[in-house]
Motif scaffolding. Structure first.
Motif, PDB file in Angstrom:
ATOM      1  N   MET A 130       0.831  -1.108   0.108  1.00 45.36           N
ATOM      2  CA  MET A 130      -0.344   0.657  -0.351  1.00 45.36           C
ATOM      3  C   MET A 130       0.294   0.738  -0.253  1.00 45.36           C
ATOM      4  N   LYS A 131       1.734   0.975   0.528  1.00 42.56           N
ATOM      5  CA  LYS A 131       3.077   2.706   1.120  1.00 42.56           C
ATOM      6  C   LYS A 131       3.682   2.916  -0.507  1.00 42.56           C
ATOM      7  N   LYS A 132       3.449   1.792  -1.623  1.00 43.61           N
ATOM      8  CA  LYS A 132       4.278   1.958  -2.531  1.00 43.61           C
ATOM      9  C   LYS A 132       3.373   2.879  -3.632  1.00 43.61           C
ATOM     10  N   LEU A 133       1.668   2.169  -3.593  1.00 45.01           N
ATOM     11  CA  LEU A 133       1.195   2.673  -4.276  1.00 45.01           C
ATOM     12  C   LEU A 133       0.015   3.910  -3.977  1.00 45.01           C
ATOM     13  N   LEU A 134       1.109   4.128  -2.380  1.00 42.71           N
ATOM     14  CA  LEU A 134      -0.052   5.498  -2.175  1.00 42.71           C
ATOM     15  C   LEU A 134      -0.122   6.528  -2.308  1.00 42.71           C
ATOM     16  N   PRO A 135       1.846   6.808  -2.918  1.00 45.39           N
ATOM     17  CA  PRO A 135       1.844   8.246  -3.370  1.00 45.39           C
ATOM     18  C   PRO A 135       1.869   8.411  -5.576  1.00 45.39           C
ATOM     19  N   LEU A 136       0.950   7.096  -5.671  1.00 46.80           N
ATOM     20  CA  LEU A 136       0.744   7.438  -7.261  1.00 46.80           C
ATOM     21  C   LEU A 136      -0.728   7.214  -7.109  1.00 46.80           C
ATOM     22  N   GLU A 137      -1.797   8.003  -6.202  1.00 47.69           N
ATOM     23  CA  GLU A 137      -2.835   7.723  -6.391  1.00 47.69           C
ATOM     24  C   GLU A 137      -3.257   8.841  -7.586  1.00 47.69           C
ATOM     25  N   ARG A 138      -2.548  10.102  -7.610  1.00 51.01           N
ATOM     26  CA  ARG A 138      -3.479  11.226  -8.626  1.00 51.01           C
ATOM     27  C   ARG A 138      -2.971  10.779  -9.963  1.00 51.01           C
ATOM     28  N   GLU A 139      -2.246  10.281 -10.033  1.00 48.99           N
ATOM     29  CA  GLU A 139      -1.120   9.843 -10.946  1.00 48.99           C
ATOM     30  C   GLU A 139      -2.287   8.552 -12.282  1.00 48.99           C
ATOM     31  N   THR A 140      -2.335   7.597 -11.001  1.00 51.83           N
ATOM     32  CA  THR A 140      -2.478   6.776 -11.799  1.00 51.83           C
ATOM     33  C   THR A 140      -3.977   6.939 -12.148  1.00 51.83           C
ATOM     34  N   ARG A 141      -4.607   8.473 -11.558  1.00 51.26           N
ATOM     35  CA  ARG A 141      -6.193   8.262 -11.541  1.00 51.26           C
ATOM     36  C   ARG A 141      -6.328   9.786 -13.255  1.00 51.26           C
ATOM     37  N   GLN A 142      -5.320   9.616 -13.398  1.00 47.13           N
ATOM     38  CA  GLN A 142      -5.185  10.850 -14.760  1.00 47.13           C
ATOM     39  C   GLN A 142      -4.854  10.130 -16.116  1.00 47.13           C
ATOM     40  N   CYS A 143      -4.793   8.734 -15.496  1.00 50.22           N
ATOM     41  CA  CYS A 143      -4.889   7.385 -16.738  1.00 50.22           C
ATOM     42  C   CYS A 143      -5.896   7.013 -17.096  1.00 50.22           C
ATOM     43  N   TYR A 144      -7.148   7.974 -16.565  1.00 54.21           N
ATOM     44  CA  TYR A 144      -8.048   7.119 -16.923  1.00 54.21           C
ATOM     45  C   TYR A 144      -9.273   8.738 -17.399  1.00 54.21           C
ATOM     46  N   SER A 145     -10.266   8.127 -17.713  1.00 55.14           N
ATOM     47  CA  SER A 145     -11.131  10.325 -18.004  1.00 55.14           C
ATOM     48  C   SER A 145     -11.549  10.258 -16.968  1.00 55.14           C
ATOM     49  N   ALA A 146     -12.273  12.202 -16.965  1.00 52.71           N
ATOM     50  CA  ALA A 146     -12.062  12.893 -15.937  1.00 52.71           C
ATOM     51  C   ALA A 146     -13.197  12.126 -14.990  1.00 52.71           C
ATOM     52  N   GLU A 147     -14.374  11.235 -15.515  1.00 51.06           N
ATOM     53  CA  GLU A 147     -15.128  10.967 -14.739  1.00 51.06           C
ATOM     54  C   GLU A 147     -13.913   9.998 -13.257  1.00 51.06           C
ATOM     55  N   ILE A 148     -12.733   9.605 -14.013  1.00 49.63           N
ATOM     56  CA  ILE A 148     -12.388   8.866 -12.371  1.00 49.63           C
ATOM     57  C   ILE A 148     -12.062   9.672 -11.786  1.00 49.63           C
ATOM     58  N   GLN A 149     -11.871  10.687 -12.380  1.00 48.15           N
ATOM     59  CA  GLN A 149     -10.517  11.458 -11.990  1.00 48.15           C
ATOM     60  C   GLN A 149     -10.848  12.423 -10.839  1.00 48.15           C
ATOM     61  N   GLN A 150     -12.094  12.390 -10.800  1.00 49.13           N
ATOM     62  CA  GLN A 150     -12.902  13.643 -10.538  1.00 49.13           C
ATOM     63  C   GLN A 150     -14.163  13.267  -9.151  1.00 49.13           C
ATOM     64  N   SER A 151     -14.033  11.758  -9.650  1.00 47.68           N
ATOM     65  CA  SER A 151     -15.383  10.700  -8.943  1.00 47.68           C
ATOM     66  C   SER A 151     -14.893  10.626  -8.155  1.00 47.68           C
ATOM     67  N   ASP A 152     -16.211  10.547  -6.910  1.00 43.93           N
ATOM     68  CA  ASP A 152     -16.146  10.826  -5.054  1.00 43.93           C
ATOM     69  C   ASP A 152     -15.781   8.904  -4.770  1.00 43.93           C
ATOM     70  N   LEU A 153     -15.271   8.112  -6.189  1.00 43.84           N
ATOM     71  CA  LEU A 153     -14.340   6.689  -4.962  1.00 43.84           C
ATOM     72  C   LEU A 153     -13.374   7.663  -4.363  1.00 43.84           C
ATOM     73  N   SER A 154     -13.410   7.205  -2.997  1.00 41.87           N
ATOM     74  CA  SER A 154     -11.763   7.304  -2.118  1.00 41.87           C
ATOM     75  C   SER A 154     -10.973   7.132  -2.043  1.00 41.87           C
ATOM     76  N   SER A 155     -10.059   7.720  -1.642  1.00 43.35           N
ATOM     77  CA  SER A 155      -8.522   7.357  -1.482  1.00 43.35           C
ATOM     78  C   SER A 155      -8.406   6.198  -1.407  1.00 43.35           C
ATOM     79  N   ASN A 156      -9.069   5.514   0.068  1.00 42.31           N
ATOM     80  CA  ASN A 156      -9.378   4.626   0.639  1.00 42.31           C
ATOM     81  C   ASN A 156      -9.468   2.958  -0.179  1.00 42.31           C
ATOM     82  N   ASP A 157     -11.262   3.296  -0.953  1.00 41.57           N
ATOM     83  CA  ASP A 157     -11.090   2.869  -1.770  1.00 41.57           C
ATOM     84  C   ASP A 157     -10.466   2.559  -3.382  1.00 41.57           C
ATOM     85  N   TYR A 158      -9.832   3.302  -3.500  1.00 44.39           N
ATOM     86  CA  TYR A 158      -8.963   3.281  -5.015  1.00 44.39           C
ATOM     87  C   TYR A 158      -7.595   2.557  -4.857  1.00 44.39           C
ATOM     88  N   LEU A 159      -6.711   3.091  -3.149  1.00 41.54           N
ATOM     89  CA  LEU A 159      -5.839   2.350  -2.634  1.00 41.54           C
ATOM     90  C   LEU A 159      -6.280   0.829  -2.717  1.00 41.54           C
TER      91      LEU A 159
END
Length: 464
Positions: A96-125
């Motif tokens: 988890m610690k390896k991937l936690l800093p990558l949340e913003r970068e990974t969200r940007q790989c998806y369309s804007a609906e995912i970047q702005q979605s209400d999927l929490s950081s916990n669920d996303y990680l």
């Protein structure tokens, strides 16, 4: 004519709101410049139905809330993955610690609906760790056939394996490749054949090669640190691109030419007069091409994309048309159509197939000449698939890797001499009996001519 009062101020305000709404919609559709994992455009879904939809396993955020996609086997694989990393002193929290800093970068790989979605950081990680570890554990286990036989929990997943092969290559069902790479780096296992240098791309390609059945050297050439795929679909697609520079353009040249075509088409036509002199258009179906003497011959190659044309002969590697190939080709085309920086190799190939095949008779000819290996219900179903594959796709055939083939085939087809020769050959040399009859007639004609010549000589020189 009666004139109505127009409130220009209010009208201008309404139009500005409409502009903002449309611009927001465009930004939402496009996502960020790093976007490489898309929802499949509705026009493709309308044309081809369910071939873009996950059936067994959800990967990434698009199917996160989908019902009917069980997650239990993913947790089983996660447990097995952690058993492997625990030997190296790495636990779940470390992943988890390896991937936690990558949340913003990974969200940007998806369309804007995912970047702005209400999927929490916990669920996303949780999703990234669970999906990434599940994929890697599949690769690890099926890399060693003995493990598959002896691993009892894995035996319960074997019936799902054909669906896993498909679901992991869906455009809407991807996670960024660098997520897998991060997890791979902390869990890498040695390769018995090649030592500890086994790379993640090679491990993944060996997994999918259980279905694609390509020679080992065809996938090992892709084991290059310079190859940086965006996700698993891009990895498999890129590995199919021909390595022969005489058969295709390289990625960089193709990307440059596509950029010219898309952004500076008018300027290119002005500064490159040769483009105006090059008459390239879509070619007729194989049934019509045969009327001008054009034939098809199967050849061996590392990729079915390595198609060539020379002296009236189209050389095409055999391609197996089954359900897996349908998923792969359709999602590759959808990815190439959505990702602006992507070369259009599979799209160009799909366009060629769509040109060659109009009816089941065209499929029958290609099947009989071992170009198509049909595992579907019948030739008609293959024809419907190929026609849907090339429907509503855009590719500039002047700048694709098959541009020379399209041009040469078109020129050859339009030569009348080829048409006459082909017609003569079909009439007199179509079967062994017609060949024998034509040969006998030719010999008879030749003897008649010789007899006539001798008769004339005898008449002119009776004494001789």
């Amino acid at each position: 004519m009666a004139s109505n009062f127009v409130n220009t101020k209010q009208l201008a305000s309404d139009m500005k709101e409409e502009i903002e709404r449309c611009e927001k919609g465009l930004r939402s559709d496009a996502g960020s410049s790093s976007c490489c994992i898309y929802r499949v455009p509705s026009k493709f879904v309308d044309n081809n139905g369910h071939w873009y939809t996950a059936r067994t396993v959800s990967i990434g955020p698009y199917y996160y809330y989908s019902e009917g996609l069980d997650r239990d086997y993913k947790y089983q694989c996660l447990g097995s993955f952690l058993s492997r990393t625990r030997k190296k002193g790495i636990g779940l929290e470390d992943c988890m610690k390896k991937l936690l800093p990558l949340e913003r970068e990974t969200r940007q790989c998806y369309s804007a609906e995912i970047q702005q979605s209400d999927l929490s950081s916990n669920d996303y990680l949780e999703m990234m760790v669970l999906d990434g570890c599940f994929i890697l554990e599949l690769f690890y286990k099926f890399h060693d056939p003995e493990v598959v036989k002896s691993d009892e929990p894995l035996a319960h997943l074997l019936w799902r394996l054909p669906y896993f092969y498909v679901d992991l290559l869906l455009l809407q069902n991807q996670i960024p490749f660098f997520v897998l790479q991060k997890l791979f780096d902390i869990s890498m296992i040695p390769d018995e054949e090649h030592g500890p240098s086994l790379s993640l791309p090679l491990l993944a390609l060996r997994f999918f090669n259980n279905v694609l059945r390509r020679p080992d050297e065809a996938i090992e050439r892709y084991d290059n640190p310079e190859n940086r795929p965006l996700h698993l679909l891009d990895l498999v697609r890129s590995s199919l691109i021909p390595n022969d520079p005489t058969a295709s353009l390289n990625d960089e040249d193709t990307h440059i030419q596509y950029s010219k075509c898309c952004r500076y088409e008018i300027i290119v036509r002005m500064i490159e007069p040769r483009l105006q002199d090059t008459h390239i258009q879509s070619i007729p179906c194989i049934s019509n091409l045969r009327s001008s003497g054009i034939r098809v011959r199967p050849v061996k190659a590392d990729s079915f994309l390595a198609v060539k044309f020379k002296d009236g002969l189209i050389e095409m590697p055999s391609i197996t048309i089954n359900d897996f190939m349908r998923y792969l080709l359709l999602n590759c085309v959808a990815f190439e159509q959505c990702y602006k920086s992507c070369t259009k190799y599979v799209t160009a190939y799909a366009t060629l197939l769509d040109c060659l095949v109009n009816t089941s008779a065209d499929v029958q000819y290609l099947r009989e000449h071992i170009v198509i290996d049909n595992y579907l219900a019948d030739d008609h179903e293959v024809a419907l698939f190929i026609n849907g594959l090339g429907k509503d796709v855009t590719v500039d055939i002047r700048h694709c890797y098959l541009s020379k083939l399209f041009n040469d085939v078109d020129k050859y087809y339009r030569k009348n001499s080829h048409v006459y020769f082909a017609s003569f050959r079909r009439t007199y040399f179509n079967t062994p009996w017609s060949f024998i009859s034509a040969s006998a007639a030719f010999v008879l004609l030749l003897l008649t001519v010789v007899q006539t010549i001798f008769s004339i000589i005898t008449y002119v020189h009776p004494n001789n």
